[in-house]
Design a protein around this motif. Structure first.
Motif, PDB file in Angstrom:
ATOM      1  N   PHE A 152       0.815  -1.215   0.000  1.00 14.51           N
ATOM      2  CA  PHE A 152       0.000   0.000   0.000  1.00 14.51           C
ATOM      3  C   PHE A 152       0.851   1.269   0.000  1.00 14.51           C
ATOM      4  CE2 PHE A 152      -3.082  -3.127   1.061  1.00 14.51           C
ATOM      5  CZ  PHE A 152      -4.300  -2.625   0.627  1.00 14.51           C
ATOM      6  N   VAL A 153       2.144   1.143   0.283  1.00 14.20           N
ATOM      7  CA  VAL A 153       3.028   2.300   0.197  1.00 14.20           C
ATOM      8  C   VAL A 153       3.474   2.517  -1.253  1.00 14.20           C
ATOM      9  CG1 VAL A 153       5.206   3.329   0.997  1.00 14.20           C
ATOM     10  CG2 VAL A 153       3.839   1.948   2.558  1.00 14.20           C
ATOM     11  N   ASN A 154       3.703   1.438  -1.936  1.00 15.19           N
ATOM     12  CA  ASN A 154       4.135   1.480  -3.341  1.00 15.19           C
ATOM     13  C   ASN A 154       3.181   0.616  -4.171  1.00 15.19           C
ATOM     14  OD1 ASN A 154       6.958   2.801  -2.881  1.00 15.19           O
ATOM     15  ND2 ASN A 154       6.863   1.107  -1.428  1.00 15.19           N
ATOM     16  N   PRO A 155       1.953   1.079  -4.410  1.00 12.33           N
ATOM     17  CA  PRO A 155       0.928   0.228  -5.019  1.00 12.33           C
ATOM     18  C   PRO A 155       1.222  -0.193  -6.447  1.00 12.33           C
ATOM     19  CG  PRO A 155       0.175   2.511  -4.817  1.00 12.33           C
ATOM     20  CD  PRO A 155       1.451   2.418  -4.064  1.00 12.33           C
ATOM     21  N   GLU A 156       2.148   0.468  -7.123  1.00 14.89           N
ATOM     22  CA  GLU A 156       2.436   0.112  -8.510  1.00 14.89           C
ATOM     23  C   GLU A 156       3.346  -1.107  -8.624  1.00 14.89           C
ATOM     24  OE1 GLU A 156       5.689   2.195  -6.813  1.00 14.89           O
ATOM     25  OE2 GLU A 156       3.569   2.757  -6.904  1.00 14.89           O
TER      26      GLU A 156
END
Length: 839
Positions: free
Chosen positions: A354-358
């Motif tokens: 969820f911090v780096n969703p990509e």
């Protein structure tokens, strides 16, 4: 915003209130006493009792024993009753109405027996007792209230006294006869916050000197041991036990009490912090109350930190020029759980950060399951895992970090590992394995490990947290929000291979169970934060905190051909021309010491943005190393750091493909941080990384380098500017990179040479304080520099402080002998005469 403003107002108000307080008497906890042992041979020793009467900084200690029935307490190996010892104490107090006398009784048994005898004695009305947990009063209060006898009892006692303080509850104790391990000091949390500090067996300090020959000329090793111990635990030595050698150590208390101190509190809302770490190599740990000695000539920089808090002010800098406040107040503000968060995995039917969703993740054999307690969780049976990628993505290598998760094991191996997070790399500090080992939570960095005594069971949910603090080397493990063990002194993790959930080690350890809410931070969480995570507190991310993907393409490795050679030559010509122009047009008036938009290399690394905010924590160790390497090589050759050398030096021994990716990630991070400064950037030019900056950006190392490059040498004014640039301390203090050693040595020699020239100028002008300050800075770089020692001694003698001058010289001789294996060739008189002829 409102809360921050309110905290600032409260802090300012508190600071003003502290500074406005009138000077008051010292607290009892700020006094030092030499403690004399009274043995069976000393009871009738008139000389000893007379000596104790005349010296107000002496306390007494004696052993009391009872008969086989636990009655009739007497002085050990005598028939003299405890009551007769109390009669010896009374005239000591009567002789001097301002005398405060600490008394230590070594005793095993029922403490009520001692209470009854002391209460019926003539000294009972003069006894002071402090309930545990209360603050020690001032000496002025004790004198005015005529409560000037303070009893301590040491030993295996039963029942509770209201007269005698049980020593282990009130004082941190160390022995001088052998080194006290840090683990022993920190074994009990209560040790850290005890106000008093007792040094036992001081007469047996192993320095090779005959204590019968000591006198007021001082033996520096004794004083330095006390000062070092004071610094290490942030408490002044209050009681120094010297056995029967009291006549040899009568000067110690006066000397120790003559040192000024930096005192203060580290507080958060409504209370003192219980544990405060300091980014200072000489300090182990303190409680919320701290005290550090000020040694002559030193500039002191203190940087407190505590996991889970930010500090205001972030740093205390104490110089010779300033008036030191009676007390400092440091406010610790709790951090948000989202501060420093690098990854959040909830495992809601998918592996999503969820911090780096990509980002996307692959693995093998994993699935999702609906747990009756936790809902959707990740199932990882034997031989399954999820690959998270390079550890640099999560800020783990050479950094503090925290990993937390909920986990339920279905098959805990009796002889083997259940893996939560790790890699398959081998080698010291490179193989990360956060696992269960035979059921015990285990923190592993390959031959650099810690195992908890806690044992977990199958089919039960646990909240596990692994925390590493780089400043202290602490590996700590928490189970269900509670600290279950840890140890200090572990070097940082330095691995580079991919991280996996559910597997670790080349032997192929598996999780064998379920995992939920895996979170990774590149900072150490505080104990209270970890407790909140166990309660399933949600980590709230603001939109601005969601990180972009920094794993970018390695553009600088594309299409370097024949045209690049021409470009390199062009850059070389332009850069050298720029440097030549700067040298020729150099004007000392242009160099200033700004407080904003700057990066400092001298002393501890510090970065300040254009708004004056300290953003040093944004520079992870590898990002910092890349910046420093680029700056130094840009100054050396004018074109920057060759990428091939960057790869070999900063990522030595790593596969070439991984090096390219690691460098791209680190360079991208560095560039994003430098965007926060004005007019500074890192460029990639024809296979080189080059620093480009304009006048508004300031770096102390760059300015000092330019001053040293002046062909005709520095003027007096330029020497003074140079001193202000380097006076924070040696280059990149606290950082150890192998490639930096030669540069640090060369820089140190330049600093010493130029500061000696400045000190010589000041000496001719008879500026004593300036000479002392410059000499002290030289000694920071080379503590065996004879010229600097002479200048310091000369300044102290001129200021009529001959005792301290001899103390400094004797300290130098002691260090010289330990380092060189032989005694220094000259005594004090010979030394001062020889060097007076040179200057």
């Amino acid at each position: 915003m409102y809360k921050k403003a309110k905290n600032i107002i409260l802090l300012v108000g508190l600071l003003l209130a502290v500074l406005a307080l009138p000077t008051k008497a010292e607290d009892f906890s700020n006094q030092s006493y030499i403690v004399a042992k009274v043995s069976s041979y000393d009871y009738k020793n008139a000389r000893l009792w007379d000596f104790i009467k005349k010296n107000q900084w002496i306390g007494i200690e004696f052993d009391i024993v009872t008969d086989s029935l636990g009655n009739n307490p007497v002085l050990s190996n005598t028939q003299y009753a405890l009551f007769s010892m109390l009669e010896k104490i009374e005239p000591i107090i009567a002789e001097n109405e301002s005398r405060i006398l600490p008394v230590f009784i070594n005793y095993n048994g029922d403490v009520h027996l001692l209470d009854s005898i002391i209460n019926s004695s003539t000294v009972s009305s003069q006894i002071f007792y402090l309930p545990q947990g209360e603050k020690w009063p001032s000496t002025e209060y004790l004198v005015q209230a005529n409560r000037r006898i303070i009893f301590f009892v040491n030993g295996e006692i039963s029942n509770e006294s209201r007269i005698l303080h049980h020593l282990q509850d009130y004082a941190l104790q160390i022995g001088a006869s052998r080194i006290t391990p840090n683990s022993a000091l920190l074994h009990k949390e209560s040790n850290i916050n005890k106000e008093l500090f007792k040094v036992n067996n001081f007469n047996r300090l192993p320095i090779g000197a005959n204590t019968s020959q000591l006198n007021s000329n001082l033996v520096p090793d004794y004083i330095n041991f006390l000062l070092d111990s004071w610094t290490k635990v942030g408490k002044k030595p209050n009681f120094i036990s010297v056995g029967s050698s009291i006549y040899s150590f009568d000067f110690i208390a006066d000397q120790l009490n003559s040192f000024d101190a930096i005192k203060g509190l580290v507080r958060t809302t409504g209370k003192n912090l219980e544990r405060v770490y300091w980014k200072n190599a000489d300090v182990l740990i303190t409680g919320g109350k701290f005290s550090f000695p000020i040694r002559g000539g030193e500039e002191i920089i203190l940087t407190p930190f505590a996991p889970g808090y930010s500090m205001s002010p972030e740093q205390l800098i104490i110089t010779n020029e300033m008036q030191v406040p009676e007390n400092y107040s440091i406010f610790a503000s709790p951090l948000s759980l989202s501060e420093g968060i690098m990854a959040i995995f909830h495992f809601e039917e998918s592996v999503k950060d969820f911090v780096n969703p990509e980002r996307t993740f692959e693995g093998r054999g994993f699935s999702f399951s609906q747990d009756i307690d936790r809902g959707s969780v990740l199932r990882l049976p034997e031989n399954s895992n999820v690959t998270l990628g390079n550890p640099n993505l999560y800020g783990l290598p050479n950094s503090s970090f925290t990993v937390s998760c909920f986990v339920k094991f279905t098959d805990i191996l009796e002889f083997g590992d259940n893996a939560v997070l790790g890699n398959d790399e081998t080698g010291y500090r490179r193989g990360l394995h956060l696992v269960l080992r035979s059921g015990h939570p285990y923190f592993g960095l390959w031959a650099n490990d810690y195992m908890s005594e806690e044992v977990l069971l199958n089919n039960a949910w646990y909240h596990l947290t692994w925390r590493y603090i780089i400043e202290t080397g602490e590996q700590a493990i928490f189970v269900n929000g509670q600290f279950v063990g840890g140890s200090d002194g572990h070097p940082a993790y330095s691995g580079s291979s991919d991280l996996h959930i559910g597997s670790a080690l080349s032997a192929g350890a598996s999780l064998r169970g379920y995992i939920d809410n895996l979170n990774i931070w590149n900072r150490p969480l505080g104990n209270e934060e970890i407790t909140r995570l166990f309660s399933d507190e949600e980590i709230l991310l603001e939109q601005a905190e969601v990180k972009e993907d920094i794993f970018t393409a390695n553009a600088e490795n594309i299409a370097i051909g024949a045209i690049s050679l021409l470009f390199i030559l062009l850059v070389l010509w332009i850069s050298r021309r720029k440097i030549r122009i700067k040298k020729e047009s150099f004007s000392p008036e242009k160099i200033q010491m700004p407080s904003k938009n700057q990066i400092q290399f001298f002393g501890e690394f510090k970065a300040t943005n254009p708004d004056g905010g300290n953003i040093s924590n944004l520079f992870t160790p590898k990002v910092k190393e890349l910046l420093v390497y680029t700056v130094i090589h840009t100054l050396k050759n004018g074109i920057g750091a060759p990428i091939a050398e960057v790869n070999e030096t900063l990522w030595h021994g790593i596969d070439a493909k991984k090096v390219a990716n690691n460098r791209a990630v680190t360079l991208n991070k560095l560039r994003k941080i430098l965007v926060q400064f004005n007019q500074v950037e890192i460029l990639s030019n024809g296979g080189y990384l080059q620093l480009q900056s304009a006048e508004s950006f300031f770096c102390d190392y760059i300015e000092a380098f330019k001053l040293c490059e002046i062909p005709e040498g520095m003027t007096r004014q330029q020497h003074e500017m140079f001193f202000h640039l380097v006076k924070r301390g040696r280059l990149l203090k606290g950082i150890e990179w192998l490639w930096l050693d030669d540069i640090r040595g060369f820089t140190g020699n330049q600093v010493i040479d130029n500061l000696l020239k400045l000190a010589t100028i000041y000496k001719k002008e008879n500026k004593l304080q300036e000479v002392d300050k410059v000499a002290q800075r030289i000694l920071d770089y080379d503590d065996l520099n004879e010229e600097a020692i002479y200048l310091q001694v000369w300044a102290l003698q001129k200021a009529d402080n001959s005792n301290l001058a001899k103390f400094n010289f004797n300290s130098f001789c002691s260090k010289y002998e330990k380092s060189m294996g032989e005694a220094f060739a000259m005594n004090f008189q010979e030394f001062t005469k020889a060097y007076s002829e040179r200057f």
